[in-house]
Structure formats: C-alpha cells, structure tokens
Design a protein around this motif. Structure first.
Motif, mmCIF file in Angstrom:
data_model
loop_
_atom_site.group_PDB
_atom_site.id
_atom_site.type_symbol
_atom_site.label_atom_id
_atom_site.label_comp_id
_atom_site.label_asym_id
_atom_site.label_seq_id
_atom_site.Cartn_x
_atom_site.Cartn_y
_atom_site.Cartn_z
ATOM 1 N N HIS A 1 0.848 -1.217 -0.130
ATOM 2 C CA HIS A 1 0.153 0.119 -0.083
ATOM 3 C C HIS A 1 0.740 1.180 0.054
ATOM 4 O O HIS A 1 0.610 2.225 -0.735
ATOM 5 C CB HIS A 1 -0.890 -0.106 1.251
ATOM 6 N N ILE A 2 1.890 1.326 0.708
ATOM 7 C CA ILE A 2 2.885 2.403 0.969
ATOM 8 C C ILE A 2 3.602 2.596 -0.292
ATOM 9 O O ILE A 2 3.640 3.598 -0.837
ATOM 10 C CB ILE A 2 3.653 2.324 2.244
ATOM 11 N N ALA A 3 4.037 1.556 -0.839
ATOM 12 C CA ALA A 3 4.975 1.438 -1.951
ATOM 13 C C ALA A 3 4.082 2.239 -3.154
ATOM 14 O O ALA A 3 4.640 2.832 -3.977
ATOM 15 C CB ALA A 3 5.507 0.105 -2.457
ATOM 16 N N ARG A 4 2.871 1.759 -3.417
ATOM 17 C CA ARG A 4 2.009 2.273 -4.320
ATOM 18 C C ARG A 4 2.143 3.829 -4.264
ATOM 19 O O ARG A 4 1.760 4.430 -5.130
ATOM 20 C CB ARG A 4 0.632 1.252 -4.518
ATOM 21 N N MET A 5 1.599 4.110 -3.034
ATOM 22 C CA MET A 5 1.328 5.401 -2.710
ATOM 23 C C MET A 5 2.779 6.200 -3.178
ATOM 24 O O MET A 5 2.479 7.408 -3.701
ATOM 25 C CB MET A 5 1.087 5.999 -1.240
ATOM 26 N N LEU A 6 3.908 5.759 -2.966
ATOM 27 C CA LEU A 6 5.036 6.670 -3.168
ATOM 28 C C LEU A 6 5.157 6.559 -4.544
ATOM 29 O O LEU A 6 5.764 7.795 -5.150
ATOM 30 C CB LEU A 6 6.132 5.834 -2.662
ATOM 31 N N ASP A 7 4.532 5.668 -5.311
ATOM 32 C CA ASP A 7 4.986 5.683 -6.614
ATOM 33 C C ASP A 7 4.054 6.746 -7.340
ATOM 34 O O ASP A 7 4.692 7.699 -8.176
ATOM 35 C CB ASP A 7 4.099 4.474 -7.614
ATOM 36 N N TRP A 8 2.901 7.076 -6.994
ATOM 37 C CA TRP A 8 2.203 8.251 -7.620
ATOM 38 C C TRP A 8 2.785 9.709 -6.790
ATOM 39 O O TRP A 8 2.815 10.711 -7.435
ATOM 40 C CB TRP A 8 0.796 8.173 -7.515
ATOM 41 N N LEU A 9 3.144 9.612 -5.716
ATOM 42 C CA LEU A 9 3.775 10.633 -5.035
ATOM 43 C C LEU A 9 5.189 11.133 -5.841
ATOM 44 O O LEU A 9 5.344 12.337 -6.034
ATOM 45 C CB LEU A 9 4.116 10.506 -3.608
ATOM 46 N N ARG A 10 5.790 10.412 -6.231
ATOM 47 C CA ARG A 10 6.863 10.668 -7.058
ATOM 48 C C ARG A 10 6.673 11.290 -8.383
ATOM 49 O O ARG A 10 7.378 12.017 -9.030
ATOM 50 C CB ARG A 10 7.791 9.406 -7.466
#
Length: 176
Positions: A66-75
């Motif tokens: 969940h956190i990894a996917r959130m970081l993807d769009w945050l980047r």
C-alpha cells in the motif's frame, strides 16, 4: 473560498456521492483537498501528506505494498503536496508553512498529531470561508477501537469556528 477536505475514513464516500450528484467537484467547492493516499484516488487541488517520505520509503521496503504504491504516484505528482520534509525525487512536495500558520492563527501551541489537523489549520491560515469535512470518522459503530487524532482535529475545528469559518461535517461521520 469554499473547500472540501477529504480524509480516509468511511464517510469520504459521502463526498463522492455529493460531487457526483452535483455534476462535479467544482459545482460544490472551489477546491478539494485530500489526505495522504486519497491523492491517488480523487481529483484534488492540494494533498496533505505530513509523514516524511523517507520514513514511508522504509515502510515500503519492509514489504508494505500500500505504501509502495502511494510513493509511486507521489513521485509523479506535480503538487502541491504539503509535507513535513521536502525530499529529492518528489517534485510536488512543498514544505508545510508551520511557523506562518501558527503566527496567522495566533496560537503558540503547535497541537498537531495527524495530517488532517494540519490541513484544517492551513484552511484557517488561508482564510477560507467554509469547509466541508469528509472521511474524518475516528470511531465506527460496532467496533471496539478508535483511531488516534480525533481530539486534535476537533480542536482545530473549534479554532476554525471561533474565527467565523462555517464548518460542515459529513452526516455519516462520528466526528463532533
């Protein structure tokens, strides 16, 4: 300015229902602000993500998808994404103006323990006239636990009301 702040609690669906029936979010609000992971879900004008992304990266490395996917769009997010620490690799991150917010609200007690509280204080700082709050539930029927942060959010709602800001809470929320 009339805004909606949408957090991750179950009553956030009341926001989506309302804007769908109105024909779009701008039919109801000048701006929509979202909390944390909702930045990857809902159309919005501002994101508030006060957790340091370096800490979130460590969580993602510990196999939190969940956190990894959130970081993807945050980047990739163009911003603004208000946060506690601006980090390289995230072009949309903007430092939350804590000193300016506290000065503007005349409060020397920096009582913040969750991202939603920072968003409400920011709304006071900007001088919004009305805010609608969705997804800030903290307690749920037939559940024995409560999420942390409710008192802090209610404190900042009180600060907003004391300054003449009209505050509406989703009717399905247990907040207030």
């Amino acid at each position: 300015m009339k805004i909606a702040i949408v957090a991750l609690g179950a009553s956030y669906t009341q926001y989506t229902d309302a804007v769908k029936l109105a024909g779009g979010r701008h039919a109801l609000y000048d701006e929509t602000w979202v909390i944390n992971a909702l930045g990857g879900v809902l159309q919005h004008d501002r994101v508030f993500h006060m957790d340091d992304v370096a800490v979130q990266e460590r969580r993602a490395e510990a196999k939190n998808p969940h956190i990894a996917r959130m970081l993807d769009w945050l980047r990739k997010h163009p911003g603004p994404v208000y946060t506690s620490v601006v980090r390289d690799g995230y072009p949309g991150l903007v430092a939350y103006p804590l000193a300016d917010v506290l000065k503007a609200v005349g409060d020397t007690r920096p009582y913040f323990n969750n991202t939603t509280a920072y968003a409400i204080a920011f709304a006071i700082y900007l001088g919004v006239k009305e805010m609608a709050l969705y997804g800030m539930d903290y307690t749920y029927p037939n559940r024995a636990f409560a999420e942390e942060g409710r008192a802090c959010v209610e404190y900042w709602i009180g600060q907003a009301v004391a300054r003449g800001i009209r505050v509406r809470v989703a009717s399905r929320s247990a907040l207030l």
